[in-house]
Each structure stands twice: as C-alpha cells, then as structure tokens.
Design a protein around this motif. Structure first.
Motif, mmCIF file in Angstrom:
data_model
loop_
_atom_site.group_PDB
_atom_site.id
_atom_site.type_symbol
_atom_site.label_atom_id
_atom_site.label_comp_id
_atom_site.label_asym_id
_atom_site.label_seq_id
_atom_site.Cartn_x
_atom_site.Cartn_y
_atom_site.Cartn_z
ATOM 1 N N SER A 73 -9.563 -5.540 1.659
ATOM 2 C CA SER A 73 -9.972 -5.310 0.270
ATOM 3 C C SER A 73 -8.908 -4.483 -0.461
ATOM 4 O O SER A 73 -8.045 -3.865 0.182
ATOM 5 C CB SER A 73 -11.321 -4.571 0.259
ATOM 6 N N MET A 133 -6.384 -2.131 -2.170
ATOM 7 C CA MET A 133 -4.958 -1.830 -2.028
ATOM 8 C C MET A 133 -4.379 -2.246 -0.683
ATOM 9 O O MET A 133 -3.200 -2.593 -0.582
ATOM 10 C CB MET A 133 -4.730 -0.344 -2.289
ATOM 11 N N ASP A 178 -9.533 -3.714 9.890
ATOM 12 C CA ASP A 178 -10.616 -3.423 8.945
ATOM 13 C C ASP A 178 -11.957 -3.621 9.660
ATOM 14 O O ASP A 178 -12.011 -4.218 10.745
ATOM 15 C CB ASP A 178 -10.545 -4.374 7.729
ATOM 16 N N ASP A 220 -13.813 -0.115 13.746
ATOM 17 C CA ASP A 220 -14.470 0.909 12.932
ATOM 18 C C ASP A 220 -13.679 2.212 13.098
ATOM 19 O O ASP A 220 -13.724 2.856 14.151
ATOM 20 C CB ASP A 220 -15.914 1.085 13.402
ATOM 21 N N LEU A 221 -12.981 2.582 12.043
ATOM 22 C CA LEU A 221 -12.071 3.730 12.131
ATOM 23 C C LEU A 221 -12.789 5.071 12.045
ATOM 24 O O LEU A 221 -12.144 6.117 11.963
ATOM 25 C CB LEU A 221 -10.983 3.605 11.063
ATOM 26 N N TYR A 266 -14.760 13.759 -0.408
ATOM 27 C CA TYR A 266 -13.629 12.879 -0.757
ATOM 28 C C TYR A 266 -12.416 13.713 -1.179
ATOM 29 O O TYR A 266 -11.305 13.513 -0.689
ATOM 30 C CB TYR A 266 -14.036 11.922 -1.881
ATOM 31 N N LYS A 278 -8.667 14.085 0.907
ATOM 32 C CA LYS A 278 -7.375 13.726 0.304
ATOM 33 C C LYS A 278 -6.454 14.956 0.212
ATOM 34 O O LYS A 278 -5.237 14.849 0.373
ATOM 35 C CB LYS A 278 -7.595 13.071 -1.064
ATOM 36 N N VAL A 334 -8.005 3.281 -9.646
ATOM 37 C CA VAL A 334 -7.452 1.923 -9.507
ATOM 38 C C VAL A 334 -8.608 0.933 -9.492
ATOM 39 O O VAL A 334 -9.632 1.176 -8.858
ATOM 40 C CB VAL A 334 -6.642 1.792 -8.186
ATOM 41 N N THR A 357 -10.497 -1.408 -8.038
ATOM 42 C CA THR A 357 -10.828 -2.029 -6.750
ATOM 43 C C THR A 357 -12.355 -1.946 -6.651
ATOM 44 O O THR A 357 -13.003 -1.318 -7.506
ATOM 45 C CB THR A 357 -10.195 -1.277 -5.554
HETATM 46 N N1 LIG Z 1 -9.711 2.752 -5.967
HETATM 47 C C1 LIG Z 1 -9.307 3.931 -6.396
HETATM 48 O O1 LIG Z 1 -9.513 4.300 -7.551
HETATM 49 C C2 LIG Z 1 -8.536 4.849 -5.457
HETATM 50 C C3 LIG Z 1 -7.786 5.882 -6.017
HETATM 51 C C4 LIG Z 1 -7.038 6.711 -5.194
HETATM 52 C C5 LIG Z 1 -7.043 6.511 -3.825
HETATM 53 N N2 LIG Z 1 -7.775 5.504 -3.273
HETATM 54 C C6 LIG Z 1 -7.705 5.329 -1.823
HETATM 55 O O2 LIG Z 1 -7.068 4.107 -1.523
HETATM 56 C C7 LIG Z 1 -7.533 3.595 -0.276
HETATM 57 C C8 LIG Z 1 -7.949 2.148 -0.457
HETATM 58 O O3 LIG Z 1 -9.008 2.103 -1.368
HETATM 59 P P1 LIG Z 1 -9.421 0.811 -2.200
HETATM 60 O O4 LIG Z 1 -9.693 1.279 -3.565
HETATM 61 O O5 LIG Z 1 -8.457 -0.286 -1.965
HETATM 62 O O6 LIG Z 1 -10.849 0.542 -1.526
HETATM 63 P P2 LIG Z 1 -11.574 -0.756 -0.990
HETATM 64 O O7 LIG Z 1 -12.987 -0.385 -0.776
HETATM 65 O O8 LIG Z 1 -11.238 -1.929 -1.825
HETATM 66 O O9 LIG Z 1 -10.868 -0.954 0.445
HETATM 67 C C9 LIG Z 1 -11.074 -0.082 1.513
HETATM 68 C C10 LIG Z 1 -11.088 -0.875 2.803
HETATM 69 O O10 LIG Z 1 -11.288 0.064 3.886
HETATM 70 C C11 LIG Z 1 -12.169 -0.526 4.809
HETATM 71 N N3 LIG Z 1 -12.895 0.476 5.582
HETATM 72 C C12 LIG Z 1 -13.770 1.400 5.109
HETATM 73 N N4 LIG Z 1 -14.308 2.077 6.127
HETATM 74 C C13 LIG Z 1 -13.748 1.590 7.275
HETATM 75 C C14 LIG Z 1 -13.915 1.891 8.652
HETATM 76 N N5 LIG Z 1 -14.791 2.791 9.077
HETATM 77 N N6 LIG Z 1 -13.181 1.189 9.543
HETATM 78 C C15 LIG Z 1 -12.323 0.226 9.125
HETATM 79 N N7 LIG Z 1 -12.125 -0.107 7.847
HETATM 80 C C16 LIG Z 1 -12.844 0.575 6.929
HETATM 81 C C17 LIG Z 1 -13.149 -1.333 3.953
HETATM 82 O O11 LIG Z 1 -13.816 -2.336 4.720
HETATM 83 C C18 LIG Z 1 -12.237 -1.908 2.877
HETATM 84 O O12 LIG Z 1 -11.742 -3.185 3.229
HETATM 85 C C19 LIG Z 1 -8.659 4.521 0.146
HETATM 86 O O13 LIG Z 1 -8.165 5.426 1.115
HETATM 87 C C20 LIG Z 1 -9.040 5.234 -1.129
HETATM 88 O O14 LIG Z 1 -9.560 6.518 -0.877
HETATM 89 C C21 LIG Z 1 -8.530 4.667 -4.070
#
Ligand SMILES: NC(=O)c1ccc[n+]([C@@H]2O[C@H](COP(=O)([O-])OP(=O)(O)OC[C@H]3O[C@@H](n4cnc5c(N)ncnc54)[C@H](O)[C@@H]3O)[C@@H](O)[C@H]2O)c1
Length: 257
Positions: free
Chosen positions: A14, A16, A35, A50-51, A155, A159, A188, A190
């Motif tokens: 999913s 990023m 994932d 599962d991380l 959260y 970070k 972002v 997403t």
């Molecule tokens: N979207 C934003 O606004 C934003 C901003 C800053 C930072 N981030 C960070 O960027 C990263 C990616 O976020 P995103 O927005 O693409 O989110 P997203 O939800 O689209 O993708 C996250 C992915 O992580 C996987 N995941 C979650 N828990 C898991 C686990 N226990 N084991 C394995 N996989 C797992 C999910 O299945 C998903 O595919 C995250 O670390 C998030 O904190 C997001």
C-alpha cells in the motif's frame, strides 16, 4: 541507477511502500516485498509477515537471501490504532527487523526508515527515547503505561524515536560500509491520511494550506529511492524532510522568520 541491486521493502502492499517498489523496479532493482497483506503490484519475491511479532520477524529473516543491497522500513500504523500496537510495528518491530536483516545485507548497503514530520519534536522527548533503547516486544504495554503513551501520542513518539535511532545508527556497521538515513513526509495521500485527519483535525487542514496540497506517494518514493542509491553515499544519519516545506515553515514560525 539501482540496476543490479536487490532491495527489501516493508509495507509494500500500500501507499508509499508500493510506490517505492514501483520506482526502484523502474530503475532496475529487484524487490523483495514484505507486508501483512498481499501486494497489488508484481514484486520479485513476497514474504508475508506480521512486523509486530518477534517470531514472525525471525521466520522472515531466515527466508531472506544473502547480498541484499538495501532495506526500506516503510510499513507503519497510524495514530488511530492502539498505542501498544503502534509502538510494536513502528519502532520495536522495525528495529528488530533491521538487526535481523543486517547479516543478510551486502557491503555498502543502505537502510532507509520512513519517519514523519510527526517526529520533528524529538528533542523534547529525549528521556523517554533513552528509556526505549532496550525496549523489547514483551515490555511495550508496561512502557506505554509508564510514560503515559496513549492515543495519538504513540505515533508521534515512535517517529521521534525513529529519527533519533537513525542518527545513532548512521554508521554503526561502518566495517561493512552500511549506512542509515530517514525520510520524514508531512501528510501524504494514502489510505491512512484519513486517520491523521481524524486524529489531528484542524492541524492537518492547516498543513494542507501551507503545502497547497497534501503530498503524494509519487513525491516520496523517489526520495526513498535516492537514499537507497549510491548517489546518496555520503548521507549518513540524515533525516530528509519531504514535506512540501512544512518543516521549514514550522521552524520559521517558531523563530519569527
Ligand atoms: N500517509 C501519511 O500521511 C504519512 C506521513 C508521514 C509518514 N508516514 C509513514 O509512512 C509509512 C507508510 O505509510 P502509508 O501512508 O504508505 O500507509 P499505508 O497504510 O498505505 O501502508 C502501510 C503498509 O504497512 C503495512 N503494515 C502495517 N502493519 C503491518 C505489520 N504489522 N506487519 C506488516 N506490514 C504491516 C500495511 O499492511 C500497509 O500495506 C508509515 O510508516 C507511516 O507512518 C505516513
């Protein structure tokens, strides 16, 4: 630019993580994706894990080939999820996975951690971050209670700690030329953006105004790809703000520029 490299990307199914896989593949890399959910794009190898689970990470590491040239720790949970789960995935699991993957990395490999603008206040959390240094999977509930980490704070804390851990480990594996950096996006578009809006409300709206628009995965993935490439070889422990100017805005406001 990434021709011939094998890259391990978590969160590949999913947002990023998915876009990063797309970009690095277009630059010639092979992708091993990790994932909880199956990927929607073609990767060279997918390992479901599962991380938040130490045993699952051990199993995953045992299945990895040697000679991996880069690790992108992108999987993460948003602030709407239970605090202990957020700490497990975003910090404890991420750090443990990295340590388990290091023996599988090639010399001169690059490790990139997806942090966040939400971690920008790390300087005010040093005692808690220090206390988390030896935190293990079993201790997370007690740790959260001890430090009052509940709700969205989980959260922000993960970070903040990730940015500090990245600085600390910029060059830990110097004998093998392995470096570590982080990327900090602002909001972002997403699937988890709605979670940030739900949690932070007006603040995210204000961020959007400052940036003109939310970030897109296509704004972030090339930055991660750059940090995975040899062109960023002199960057160690750097936290790159990929946030449409949000971090500069906050600093400027604070200091009256
Ligand atoms: N979207 C934003 O606004 C934003 C901003 C800053 C930072 N981030 C960070 O960027 C990263 C990616 O976020 P995103 O927005 O693409 O989110 P997203 O939800 O689209 O993708 C996250 C992915 O992580 C996987 N995941 C979650 N828990 C898991 C686990 N226990 N084991 C394995 N996989 C797992 C999910 O299945 C998903 O595919 C995250 O670390 C998030 O904190 C997001």
């Amino acid at each position: 630019m990434l021709q011939g490299k094998t890259l391990l990307i978590t969160g590949v199914s999913s947002g990023m993580g998915e876009e990063t896989a797309r970009v690095v593949k277009a630059q010639g890399a092979k992708v091993i994706g990790v994932d909880l959910n199956p990927p929607r794009i073609q990767v060279d190898q997918f390992i479901r894990a599962d991380l938040s689970s130490k045993a699952a990470i051990d199993e995953l590491a045992a299945r990895l080939p040697d000679g991996i040239n880069g690790l992108a720790n992108i999987a993460g949970l948003p602030p709407t999820r239970p605090a202990a789960q957020v700490v497990l995935v975003n910090l404890v699991g991420l750090k443990y996975l990295t340590h388990q993957v290091v023996p599988k990395l090639a010399d001169n490999a690059s490790i990139v951690n997806l942090a966040s603008l939400a971690g920008a206040g790390w300087v005010d959390s040093i005692p808690v971050i220090r206390d988390s240094e030896a935190l293990d999977f079993d201790g997370v509930d007690v740790f959260c209670k001890k430090h009052g980490i509940e709700g969205a704070r989980s959260y922000f804390f993960t970070k903040e700690a990730l940015i500090v851990w990245t600085m600390q480990n910029r060059w830990t594996w110097r004998d093998r030329g392995i470096r570590m950096n982080s990327v900090s996006p602002g909001p972002v578009e997403t699937p988890i953006l709605k979670d940030f809006v739900e949690t932070l409300g007006a603040r995210v709206e204000e961020d959007m105004r400052v940036m003109d628009r939310p970030g897109r995965t296509t704004d972030i993935a090339p930055v991660v790809a750059f940090l995975l490439s040899d062109g960023s070889g002199w960057l160690r422990g750097t936290n790159l703000a990929a946030d449409g100017g949000m971090h500069s805005y906050i600093i400027s406001q604070r200091h009256g520029f």
